[in-house]
Design a protein around this motif. Structure first.
Motif, PDB file in Angstrom:
ATOM      1  N   ILE A 108       0.864  -1.177   0.000  1.00  0.00           N
ATOM      2  CA  ILE A 108       0.000   0.000   0.000  1.00  0.00           C
ATOM      3  C   ILE A 108       0.904   1.231   0.000  1.00  0.00           C
ATOM      4  CG2 ILE A 108      -1.676   1.393   1.283  1.00  0.00           C
ATOM      5  CD1 ILE A 108      -2.870  -1.159   2.375  1.00  0.00           C
ATOM      6  N   ARG A 109       0.831   2.016  -1.064  1.00  0.00           N
ATOM      7  CA  ARG A 109       1.604   3.260  -1.141  1.00  0.00           C
ATOM      8  C   ARG A 109       0.753   4.366  -0.505  1.00  0.00           C
ATOM      9  NH1 ARG A 109       2.032   4.049  -7.120  1.00  0.00           N
ATOM     10  NH2 ARG A 109      -0.098   3.281  -6.873  1.00  0.00           N
ATOM     11  N   LEU A 110       1.225   4.870   0.622  1.00  0.00           N
ATOM     12  CA  LEU A 110       0.467   5.857   1.404  1.00  0.00           C
ATOM     13  C   LEU A 110       1.213   7.187   1.400  1.00  0.00           C
ATOM     14  CD1 LEU A 110      -1.935   6.424   3.314  1.00  0.00           C
ATOM     15  CD2 LEU A 110      -0.497   5.613   5.200  1.00  0.00           C
ATOM     16  N   HIS A 111       0.483   8.263   1.061  1.00  0.00           N
ATOM     17  CA  HIS A 111       1.084   9.596   0.991  1.00  0.00           C
ATOM     18  C   HIS A 111       0.448  10.480   2.056  1.00  0.00           C
ATOM     19  CE1 HIS A 111       3.386  12.745  -0.926  1.00  0.00           C
ATOM     20  NE2 HIS A 111       2.320  13.521  -1.000  1.00  0.00           N
ATOM     21  N   PHE A 158      -0.186   7.390  -5.501  1.00  0.00           N
ATOM     22  CA  PHE A 158      -0.426   6.668  -4.253  1.00  0.00           C
ATOM     23  C   PHE A 158      -1.611   5.733  -4.400  1.00  0.00           C
ATOM     24  CE2 PHE A 158      -2.596  10.793  -4.130  1.00  0.00           C
ATOM     25  CZ  PHE A 158      -3.919  10.392  -3.963  1.00  0.00           C
ATOM     26  N   ASP A 159      -1.711   4.771  -3.472  1.00  0.00           N
ATOM     27  CA  ASP A 159      -2.918   3.948  -3.335  1.00  0.00           C
ATOM     28  C   ASP A 159      -3.909   4.629  -2.395  1.00  0.00           C
ATOM     29  OD1 ASP A 159      -2.037   1.697  -4.949  1.00  0.00           O
ATOM     30  OD2 ASP A 159      -0.631   1.261  -3.325  1.00  0.00           O
ATOM     31  N   ALA A 160      -3.367   5.246  -1.343  1.00  0.00           N
ATOM     32  CA  ALA A 160      -4.187   5.989  -0.381  1.00  0.00           C
ATOM     33  C   ALA A 160      -3.379   7.186   0.082  1.00  0.00           C
ATOM     34  CB  ALA A 160      -4.576   5.113   0.800  1.00  0.00           C
ATOM     35  N   ALA A 161      -4.090   8.211   0.580  1.00  0.00           N
ATOM     36  CA  ALA A 161      -3.400   9.419   1.012  1.00  0.00           C
ATOM     37  C   ALA A 161      -4.130  10.054   2.180  1.00  0.00           C
ATOM     38  CB  ALA A 161      -3.300  10.419  -0.146  1.00  0.00           C
ATOM     39  N   ILE A 162      -3.397  10.874   2.925  1.00  0.00           N
ATOM     40  CA  ILE A 162      -3.986  11.718   3.954  1.00  0.00           C
ATOM     41  C   ILE A 162      -4.166  13.100   3.335  1.00  0.00           C
ATOM     42  CG2 ILE A 162      -3.803  12.645   6.278  1.00  0.00           C
ATOM     43  CD1 ILE A 162      -3.818   9.577   6.173  1.00  0.00           C
ATOM     44  N   ARG A 163      -5.425  13.570   3.267  1.00  0.00           N
ATOM     45  CA  ARG A 163      -5.696  14.880   2.687  1.00  0.00           C
ATOM     46  C   ARG A 163      -6.410  15.771   3.695  1.00  0.00           C
ATOM     47  NH1 ARG A 163      -7.196  15.298  -3.593  1.00  0.00           N
ATOM     48  NH2 ARG A 163      -6.601  17.424  -2.987  1.00  0.00           N
ATOM     49  N   LEU A 164      -6.150  17.060   3.587  1.00  0.00           N
ATOM     50  CA  LEU A 164      -6.821  18.047   4.431  1.00  0.00           C
ATOM     51  C   LEU A 164      -7.879  18.740   3.583  1.00  0.00           C
ATOM     52  CD1 LEU A 164      -6.971  19.642   7.114  1.00  0.00           C
ATOM     53  CD2 LEU A 164      -5.297  21.232   6.130  1.00  0.00           C
ATOM     54  N   GLY A 165      -9.143  18.692   4.039  1.00  0.00           N
ATOM     55  CA  GLY A 165     -10.211  19.315   3.274  1.00  0.00           C
ATOM     56  C   GLY A 165     -11.560  19.037   3.902  1.00  0.00           C
ATOM     57  N   VAL A 218       3.067  -1.243   4.101  1.00  0.00           N
ATOM     58  CA  VAL A 218       2.690   0.150   3.901  1.00  0.00           C
ATOM     59  C   VAL A 218       3.958   0.960   3.646  1.00  0.00           C
ATOM     60  CG1 VAL A 218       1.545   2.179   4.850  1.00  0.00           C
ATOM     61  CG2 VAL A 218       0.697  -0.107   5.405  1.00  0.00           C
ATOM     62  N   ARG A 219       4.026   1.579   2.475  1.00  0.00           N
ATOM     63  CA  ARG A 219       5.192   2.381   2.104  1.00  0.00           C
ATOM     64  C   ARG A 219       4.786   3.851   2.109  1.00  0.00           C
ATOM     65  NH1 ARG A 219       7.736  -1.488  -2.719  1.00  0.00           N
ATOM     66  NH2 ARG A 219       7.820  -3.374  -1.407  1.00  0.00           N
ATOM     67  N   LEU A 220       5.309   4.585   3.079  1.00  0.00           N
ATOM     68  CA  LEU A 220       4.872   5.956   3.338  1.00  0.00           C
ATOM     69  C   LEU A 220       5.785   6.970   2.657  1.00  0.00           C
ATOM     70  CD1 LEU A 220       3.039   7.927   4.982  1.00  0.00           C
ATOM     71  CD2 LEU A 220       4.719   7.715   6.835  1.00  0.00           C
ATOM     72  N   THR A 221       5.180   7.944   1.972  1.00  0.00           N
ATOM     73  CA  THR A 221       5.891   9.109   1.468  1.00  0.00           C
ATOM     74  C   THR A 221       5.221  10.349   2.050  1.00  0.00           C
ATOM     75  OG1 THR A 221       4.502   9.229  -0.527  1.00  0.00           O
ATOM     76  CG2 THR A 221       6.563   7.988  -0.685  1.00  0.00           C
ATOM     77  N   THR A 222       5.989  11.437   2.208  1.00  0.00           N
ATOM     78  CA  THR A 222       5.445  12.639   2.819  1.00  0.00           C
ATOM     79  C   THR A 222       5.845  13.885   2.047  1.00  0.00           C
ATOM     80  OG1 THR A 222       7.339  13.008   4.298  1.00  0.00           O
ATOM     81  CG2 THR A 222       5.576  11.574   5.110  1.00  0.00           C
TER      82      THR A 222
END
Length: 287
Positions: free
Chosen positions: A86-89, A129-136, A115-119
């Motif tokens: 899982i590529r997580l941004h 990415f497969d999934a991401a953390i977004r602000l909105g 889980v492979r995290l990029t920031t």
């Protein structure tokens, strides 16, 4: 064939080379060999990019479904081999202060999911990415979005002699306010909601990220407007204090875990989501 498909989608030899982790020269050679094989030109120059010719467009539409089928088959094979990636941004500050401890526990509990995290400090629309953390506000077209925390803004600072146990609006007038470049409207949103006039303040310091703002506050360099969930540890320890009655709950404007609807890895993404929205200590697996 893959080189052709990547160039057709990106319109750029360089972009295709980066995605395939090869040199632009290797991509150009593959395209040239394909054109020689068919005896026709597949691309034409358009400024600094490439456009498909009529022949190239027809070929692209014919092979597209087959390329996508091969890609999906490879993903299925990868999963069947016993491990899913899982590529997580994520935003950097959110990752370091909230996400990583939960991911550590998740990996221990789910060893077949990698889980492979990029920031990044700011959101990048081109991020892959497969999934991401977004602000909105949670409204992104064709995306599944789950809120992760309450986004409560509150001024915080290091307790000093003149603000031993309490931070008040009057302190804002006498000290440096720390502003985050990627969140330029936070102070204005907070002050308007609480009816506090900061229009006349001139003692500002701009920092690249919330993480730097929090660190500057910890060192006594000013007052940061923090997302309370991300400084809970410092508030509990007393290394930061918060303004009494100074909290603003931003409601729907918060951090979400998002991924494309009907994602091939959705079953594993749902596992990750359920783990992240737990309220208990993430280091303790209570299943």
């Amino acid at each position: 064939m893959l080189a052709f498909e990547f160039v057709a989608r990106t319109g750029s030899v360089r972009a295709a080379a980066e995605q395939m982790s090869v040199t632009p020269g290797a991509i150009s050679r593959q395209i040239r060999l394909l054109e020689e094989h068919f005896g026709t030109t597949l691309f034409q120059r358009d400024g600094r990019g490439l456009l498909l010719t009529h022949a190239g467009s027809a070929y692209f539409h014919l092979i597209g479904p087959h390329i996508e089928g091969l890609r999906k088959a490879g993903q299925v094979l990868h999963r069947s081999a016993g491990r899913t990636v899982i590529r997580l941004h994520s935003f950097t500050t959110f990752a370091t202060r909230w996400l990583i401890p939960r991911l550590t526990a998740f990996q221990l509990a789910n060893p077949t999911i990698d889980v492979r995290l990029t920031t990044a400090s700011e959101w990048d629309e081109s991020a892959d990415f497969d999934a991401a953390i977004r602000l909105g506000d949670g409204e992104w077209q064709n995306m599944s979005a789950t809120p992760l925390i309450e986004n409560i803004l509150v001024p915080v600072c290091k307790p000093t002699q003149d603000r031993k146990a309490m931070l008040t609006p009057e302190h804002l007038m006498r000290h440096t306010l720390l502003r985050v470049r990627g969140r330029p409207d936070d102070w204005q949103r907070w002050s308007e909601a609480l009816g506090i006039d900061i229009g006349g303040l001139t003692n500002w310091r701009e920092l690249e990220s919330s993480a730097l703002a929090y660190q500057a506050a910890l060192e006594g360099q000013g007052i940061a407007l923090a997302q309370r969930e991300l400084v809970k540890k410092e508030l509990a320890e007393g290394t930061l204090i918060e303004m009494a009655n100074g909290q603003l709950n931003c409601g729907r404007l918060t951090y979400y875990l998002v991924w494309s609807s009907n994602h091939l890895k959705e079953a594993n993404l749902l596992l990750l989501k359920e783990w992240l929205i737990r309220r208990e200590d993430p280091a303790i697996d209570k299943r």
